[in-house]
Write an enzyme that holds these catalytic residues in place. Structure first.
Site, short mmCIF file in Angstrom:
data_model
loop_
_atom_site.label_atom_id
_atom_site.label_comp_id
_atom_site.label_asym_id
_atom_site.label_seq_id
_atom_site.Cartn_x
_atom_site.Cartn_y
_atom_site.Cartn_z
N HIS A 188 0.82 -1.22 0.00
CA HIS A 188 0.00 0.00 0.00
C HIS A 188 0.85 1.27 0.00
O HIS A 188 0.38 2.32 -0.38
CB HIS A 188 -0.94 -0.01 1.21
CG HIS A 188 -2.08 -0.97 1.04
ND1 HIS A 188 -3.07 -1.15 1.97
CD2 HIS A 188 -2.38 -1.84 0.04
CE1 HIS A 188 -3.92 -2.06 1.54
NE2 HIS A 188 -3.52 -2.50 0.37
N THR A 244 2.16 7.18 -4.49
CA THR A 244 3.52 7.48 -4.92
C THR A 244 4.26 6.14 -5.03
O THR A 244 3.99 5.23 -4.24
CB THR A 244 4.27 8.36 -3.90
OG1 THR A 244 4.66 7.55 -2.80
CG2 THR A 244 3.40 9.51 -3.40
N ASP A 248 8.02 5.92 0.78
CA ASP A 248 7.96 7.17 1.52
C ASP A 248 6.90 7.18 2.61
O ASP A 248 6.54 8.24 3.12
CB ASP A 248 7.71 8.32 0.53
CG ASP A 248 6.42 8.13 -0.24
OD1 ASP A 248 5.76 7.08 -0.05
OD2 ASP A 248 6.06 9.01 -1.04
N HIS A 360 11.86 -3.64 6.41
CA HIS A 360 11.50 -4.52 5.29
C HIS A 360 12.74 -5.23 4.74
O HIS A 360 12.71 -6.42 4.43
CB HIS A 360 10.84 -3.71 4.18
CG HIS A 360 10.32 -4.56 3.08
ND1 HIS A 360 9.12 -5.23 3.16
CD2 HIS A 360 10.86 -4.91 1.88
CE1 HIS A 360 8.93 -5.94 2.07
NE2 HIS A 360 9.98 -5.76 1.25
N ARG A 517 -6.62 -10.01 -13.66
CA ARG A 517 -5.88 -8.74 -13.72
C ARG A 517 -4.54 -8.90 -14.43
O ARG A 517 -4.15 -8.06 -15.24
CB ARG A 517 -5.64 -8.20 -12.31
CG ARG A 517 -6.87 -7.69 -11.60
CD ARG A 517 -7.42 -6.43 -12.25
NE ARG A 517 -8.56 -5.92 -11.51
CZ ARG A 517 -9.74 -5.62 -12.05
NH1 ARG A 517 -9.93 -5.77 -13.36
NH2 ARG A 517 -10.72 -5.16 -11.32
N ARG A 521 -3.79 -6.88 -17.79
CA ARG A 521 -2.76 -5.83 -17.78
C ARG A 521 -1.51 -6.22 -18.56
O ARG A 521 -0.49 -5.55 -18.49
CB ARG A 521 -2.40 -5.48 -16.33
CG ARG A 521 -3.55 -4.86 -15.58
CD ARG A 521 -3.28 -4.70 -14.10
NE ARG A 521 -4.49 -4.26 -13.41
CZ ARG A 521 -4.63 -4.24 -12.08
NH1 ARG A 521 -3.64 -4.62 -11.31
NH2 ARG A 521 -5.76 -3.83 -11.54
#
Ligand code: HEM
Lengths: 680, 140
Positions: A188, A244, A248, A360, A517, A521
């Protein structure tokens, strides 16, 4: 950069065991008959000579066997070699007309992140901002979306029923559910497509005979493509990333100034918090938004930068990192009492985002790549071969990323401007990590307090869990439960019949949507995908997976045509392939790993705030030290000190925690739980 | 709980690998230092042990002894903190390998030295690699 070259010829693609399709894509008639897209002028790729050599050697060695079958001292350089190769060949720009970067409105863009991600690259301020396009990890001519009839062949619903539906829950014994929540929390931050296109005719997914799907038909809105311009002629559809693309913390802070103001609002007074903190309730929980960031109403849904596809795991992580933001603000305020609230907010955001990036890289990823090779590669990405101790004592040695890691090295975008990619989103479709049932238990004695299925911990119902179970007990319950394994037949059934949030009684099947999807795509199917990442391409189902039952099922569903196997299905099937599949100790496939190693490095290497501006002058000395000194373990110690004994012996806090022992604790009540997470 | 997930267990493993390595390393450094000291103090006997003519080689033998002592001293930090000072240790292992090849080429009494050095270097390298893996697997 020393020893740099303008372009890199590493000897052409890896020879395959079977010939590549003659057409650009033989799956998907949508591509047939289209003009070959005019290739955008490739960005010059500067690769140091030593890395070039490692890339060349990797290519040779991988002809003999996959990197993970070599001994440690060869395997680790081979991973670096694969990354080098992919930096040259697997980054494709799709942005024909860059979006205009808005005026930063007085924000010092050198020293702070803008809300929408613009001005990270000062020369190309639009790069990575919300609304810029997803890039590609495949050559452009391989990325035309599939159209009917191949779009539905075989039917995504058939695949969902026959290959994905969960039978007995297959857990990952060495991970906890926080690990599942964490990766969605990160996704996300990095990406999201626009909502389905309501103006287009919906996809009608064929239902297999005898299917009990409600209403007898399954419709899904197509993904809305980005607006095309003349420069897009002959090129495949491209899609905009509404978040974005940078690392961040935009899942916490939002990808627009408007959303940022919302999370910086005091839920008690409704007023903007001028002290730089994020809004939290008196109990230290997130404020209520009652609707998603896209405006879908959902009673009791919590507020966050991104609050779509919400469930209790996301709620816990968002709460922790909102508290962490406020703790950082407190710390910076103590160190720099003259700093304004706005300045404190911006610095705390930089620090909080960098901390999640560090967690992470050196905690979450090694938990899923639980082998010496995996651990070495990820720690190497952050601290280099010289290691953390050396880096902290003496700083960087030179500008290369091998010795001292990526943070603090010069920024470099390699073959294309920085963007998240469609293929990256595709390999992160890890819905099988989700359990179908949740048991909430008291950390003191492990007594069950509440039991709920997936639907009842999702959306606004997550808050109901907080109302009935103390925050610490919720964290404890997720950290002692195991996520699902990324294998066939383990897709949560709760996600295969999910109530649409905005229209009760209308359902969707996420498993079928995942398949649809990728095809829609233009993400190549499994074999074509592997062909482009220098990985072995299976010729038979027996080469794809060692499990004879799966081989037979795959053969039947795909009509015996291995080339038709979808990417998601191939990555789940290869979990049981010793020769070509998931590396030992890895919780995900080798196919996904190749994309991760490219993109995980890129998220750091392209971002000015992790490269040239990853320094105390920008983060402040106190903020920079915060990133270095902290980890998810210390975040938990700070905000959930009562849980310390449960995770004290977990080598990695994404591993299952020790369970409380019966008869040892006093009952805990959510209303009694003290909030110790810094100021609101 | 699977013990490889436990911090205490993996740290204990790393510690025990560290002791294994340190014990051998201490032995090797002591041997190096003794040889160095012997070469400095008794160059003539050392030369005859290596099958060299005592007269012409004593200067070289003493220089070699001094170098051995110096090298052993330089490796002491790596002995006390084998993981933190990994670069010194890796350089030491590489140096031993080079020395071993050199001695093999020189032949004569040096061949025996090469065999001893080679065997010890190999054992050190194996233990060091095991320590490195164990350390890595005790990290998050
Ligand atoms: C309760 C848990 C979850 C729910 C309800 C949920 C739901 C959804 C939905 C509705 C979509 C968009 C479907 C569409 O394209 O129409 C989606 C996409 C996606 N989900 Fe999940 N998800 C959950 C957990 C996870 C987890 C644990 C991961 C792990 C990485 C994950 C990764 C993704 C990815 C990568 C996409 C594609 C995003 C994009 O392309 O825009 N999700 N999910």
């Amino acid at each position: 950069m020393k020893g740099a070259v303008e372009s890199l010829d590493l000897g052409g693609p890896l020879p395959q065991s079977d010939p590549p399709p003659s057409e650009p894509r033989d799956i998907g008639s949508a591509s047939a008959g289209r003009a070959r897209p005019s290739a955008p002028a490739p960005q010059p790729v500067r690769i140091p000579a030593t890395e070039r050599l490692v890339g060349w050697l990797t290519l040779r060695a991988s002809r003999i066997q996959a990197w993970h079958r070599w001994p440690f001292l060869i395997a680790v350089p081979m991973v670096v070699g694969h990354r080098t190769l992919m930096r040259v060949r697997n980054l494709t720009d799709t942005q024909t007309v860059p979006p205009p970067a808005p005026d930063p409105a007085g924000l010092d863009v050198r020293a702070a992140r803008t809300a929408d991600g613009s001005f990270n690259d000062l020369a190309k301020p639009w790069m990575g901002m919300a609304g810029a396009r997803f890039g590609r990890n495949m050559p452009l001519d391989q990325t035309f979306g599939e159209a009917p009839p191949t779009l539905f062949e075989p039917s995504p619903r058939l695949i969902s029923n026959r290959l994905l539906a969960r039978g007995a829950f297959q857990e990952v014994p060495y991970l906890n559910v926080l690990a599942a929540a964490w990766i969605q929390f990160m996704v996300h931050d990095w990406l999201s497509h626009e909502s389905g296109d309501k103006t287009a005719a919906p996809h009608e997914i064929p239902l297999p005979p005898g299917d009990d799907w409600p209403e007898g038909r399954m419709t899904v809105l197509p993904t809305k493509p980005d607006r095309r311009s003349a420069a897009d002629r002959g090129r495949p559809e491209a899609y905009a990333n509404v978040e974005t693309s940078w690392w961040d913390g935009s899942q916490i802070y939002g990808s627009s100034l408007e959303r940022q103001r919302a999370v910086r609002t005091d839920p008690e007074t409704g007023r903007f918090l001028t002290d730089g903190t994020l809004g939290l309730t008196r109990e230290g929980l997130l404020p209520l938004a009652h609707r998603t960031a896209r405006g879908k109403p959902d009673e009791n849904l919590e507020l966050a930068g991104v609050n779509g596809n919400w469930w209790i795991g996301l709620s816990v992580l968002h709460t922790l990192f909102a508290r962490e933001h406020n703790a950082i603000v407190d710390h910076l305020r103590a160190a720099y009492p003259d700093g304004s609230g706005e300045w404190l907010f911006q610095k705390a955001r930089l620090v909080n985002a960098a901390l999640t990036a560090k967690i992470h890289t050196v905690e979450w990823t090694p938990a899923l790549m639980n082998s010496p090779e995996g651990r070495m590669v990820m720690r190497g990405n952050f601290w280099g071969l010289l290691g953390e101790q050396y880096r902290r004592a003496f700083g960087r040695v030179g500008t290369g990323e091998i010795l001292s890691g990526i943070p603090g090295s010069p920024a470099e975008h390699h073959a294309a401007p920085y963007a998240m990619t469609e293929e990256f989103a595709a390999v992160y479709r890890m819905h099988s990590l989700m359990p179908d049932a949740f048991s909430f238990r008291r950390h003191a004695d492990d007594v069950e307090l509440l039991r709920r299925d997936l639907a009842k911990v999702a959306g606004g119902q997550a808050r109901e869990v907080h109302d009935r179970v103390a925050f610490d007990d919720v964290v404890y319950s997720l950290a002692t439960a195991k996520p699902g394994a990324l294998v066939l037949h383990n897709y949560p059934n709760g996600l295969r019949r999910l109530d649409r949030l905005d229209a009760s009684g209308v359902y969707f099947d996420m498993a079928a949507i995942d398949i649809l999807r990728d095809r829609e795509r233009g993400v190549p199917r499994y074999c074509a995908f592997r062909r482009h990442i220098d990985a072995h391409v299976p010729r038979t189902f027996a080469e794809l997976t060692d499990d004879p039952v799966w081989q037979a099922q795959l053969h039947e569903v795909y009509g015996g045509d291995i080339e038709k196997v979808d990417l998601l299905i191939g990555t789940l099937a290869e979990s049981r392939s010793a020769r070509y599949g998931s590396p030992p100790g890895f919780g995900f496939s080798d196919t996904a790993f190749r994309i991760f190693i490219l993109m995980a490095s890129r998220r750091l290497k392209s971002d000015r705030f992790y490269t040239e501006d990853f320094r105390p002058e920008i983060y402040t000395p106190a903020g920079f030290a915060w990133v270095q000194d902290n980890s998810l373990r210390t975040v938990l110690e700070r905000h959930c000190p009562a849980l310390h004994s449960a995770f004290a012996d977990a080598r990695n806090v994404f591993f299952p925690w020790r369970k409380g022992e019966a008869g040892t604790g006093a009952p805990s009540n959510p209303r009694e739980a003290p909030f110790v997470g810094g100021s609101r | 709980m699977n013990k490889t997930l436990s911090l205490a267990w993996t740290r204990a493993q790393a510690l025990s690998r560290r002791w294994d390595f340190q014990r051998l390393f201490l032995l090797v450094l002591t041997l190096d230092a003794l040889c160095g000291a012997a070469a400095l103090a008794e160059p003539a006997s050392t030369a005859s042990l290596l099958g060299l003519e005592a007269g012409s080689a004593t200067g070289w033998i003493q220089a070699l002894g001094g170098l051995l002592l110096l090298a052993a001293g330089l490796q002491l930090p790596g002995l006390s903190d084998p993981v933190g000072r990994r670069w010194g240790n890796l350089a030491g292992l590489l140096g031993r390998l080079v020395l071993c090849v050199l001695c093999l080429f020189l032949g004569g009494g040096f061949a025996l030295l090469a065999l001893v050095q080679g065997g010890l270097s190999l054992a050190l390298a194996v233990l060091y690699f095991q320590l490195f893996r164990a350390e890595l697997m005790s990290c998050p």
